[in-house]
Design an enzyme around this catalytic site. Sequence first.
Site, PDB file in Angstrom:
ATOM      1  N   SER A 143     -13.303  -7.890 -18.460  1.00  0.00           N
ATOM      2  CA  SER A 143     -13.129  -8.618 -17.199  1.00  0.00           C
ATOM      3  C   SER A 143     -13.282 -10.110 -17.436  1.00  0.00           C
ATOM      4  O   SER A 143     -14.031 -10.539 -18.329  1.00  0.00           O
ATOM      5  CB  SER A 143     -14.164  -8.164 -16.164  1.00  0.00           C
ATOM      6  OG  SER A 143     -14.111  -8.965 -14.997  1.00  0.00           O
ATOM      7  N   TYR A 157     -22.780  -6.189 -13.618  1.00  0.00           N
ATOM      8  CA  TYR A 157     -21.391  -5.945 -14.009  1.00  0.00           C
ATOM      9  C   TYR A 157     -20.936  -6.950 -15.052  1.00  0.00           C
ATOM     10  O   TYR A 157     -20.353  -6.581 -16.079  1.00  0.00           O
ATOM     11  CB  TYR A 157     -20.500  -6.012 -12.769  1.00  0.00           C
ATOM     12  CG  TYR A 157     -19.022  -5.853 -13.053  1.00  0.00           C
ATOM     13  CD1 TYR A 157     -18.461  -4.582 -13.188  1.00  0.00           C
ATOM     14  CD2 TYR A 157     -18.188  -6.959 -13.184  1.00  0.00           C
ATOM     15  CE1 TYR A 157     -17.107  -4.434 -13.454  1.00  0.00           C
ATOM     16  CE2 TYR A 157     -16.831  -6.819 -13.444  1.00  0.00           C
ATOM     17  CZ  TYR A 157     -16.297  -5.549 -13.574  1.00  0.00           C
ATOM     18  OH  TYR A 157     -14.958  -5.414 -13.827  1.00  0.00           O
TER      19      TYR A 157
END
Length: 246
Positions: A143, A157
């Site tokens: 990501s 995350y």
Amino acid sequence: MTETRKTVILTGASRGIGHATVQRFSSEGWRIITCSRDAIPDECKRDPNWAHHITVDLAEPGDAGKFVSEALDVLGGAPVHALINNAAISPKTSFKERLGTLNGDVAAWREVYELNLFAPLQLAKGFATPLARAKGAIVNITSIAGHSIHPFAGAAYSTSKSALSALTREMAGEFAPLGVRVNAVAPGEIETAMIGPEYEALIPRIPMGRMGTPAEVAGVIFQLCGPDFAYVTGTEVFLTGGQHLL
């Protein structure tokens, strides 16, 4: 299955980027083995290439091993040409904030890391032999949030994805002698069901002026598994419309 037909194993297949990736590989005639916490959507059960779906929760310790065991039974000794580690979570606290360092508890962090980091590790180890047999490829979905602070990601995350980026590099070195390439794809703002109205504020920060689509991510994943990228390993491809440059 014929000797020339390729097989892909993909996690988190029921929606978003995972589902688009299944569709892309299916359109290219690959045999597909998947897993997710959800069952296959009804419309996908008619896909003749979607050979087997295993319902497991990879955030649960032990479920990754169960998935590997059942998938190996399905394979019956056949090679695996691609492993796509796509499944991930970015949980919210009870008061709707993303999980950070000052809120939530450590147990929630462990759940994030179990799915976002340890599951890809266990699956890569579990499928190493059939991947080596095919001289295949592993693609980890990281990501943009693993490389800079993101307003909606949360520390749990983001750091799990940063760790997956590092793991990709380490795996590339370890798997190279087996003839297996390991790369990562780092999406930015991708227009999926998980994207809320608040993400519209990020569009001015994207040089291309729009969000990406799941199909665009799926296309890059597919190409990384093909012969045109046969000499590429240890690389992280940013699909951000240029956002990671700012």
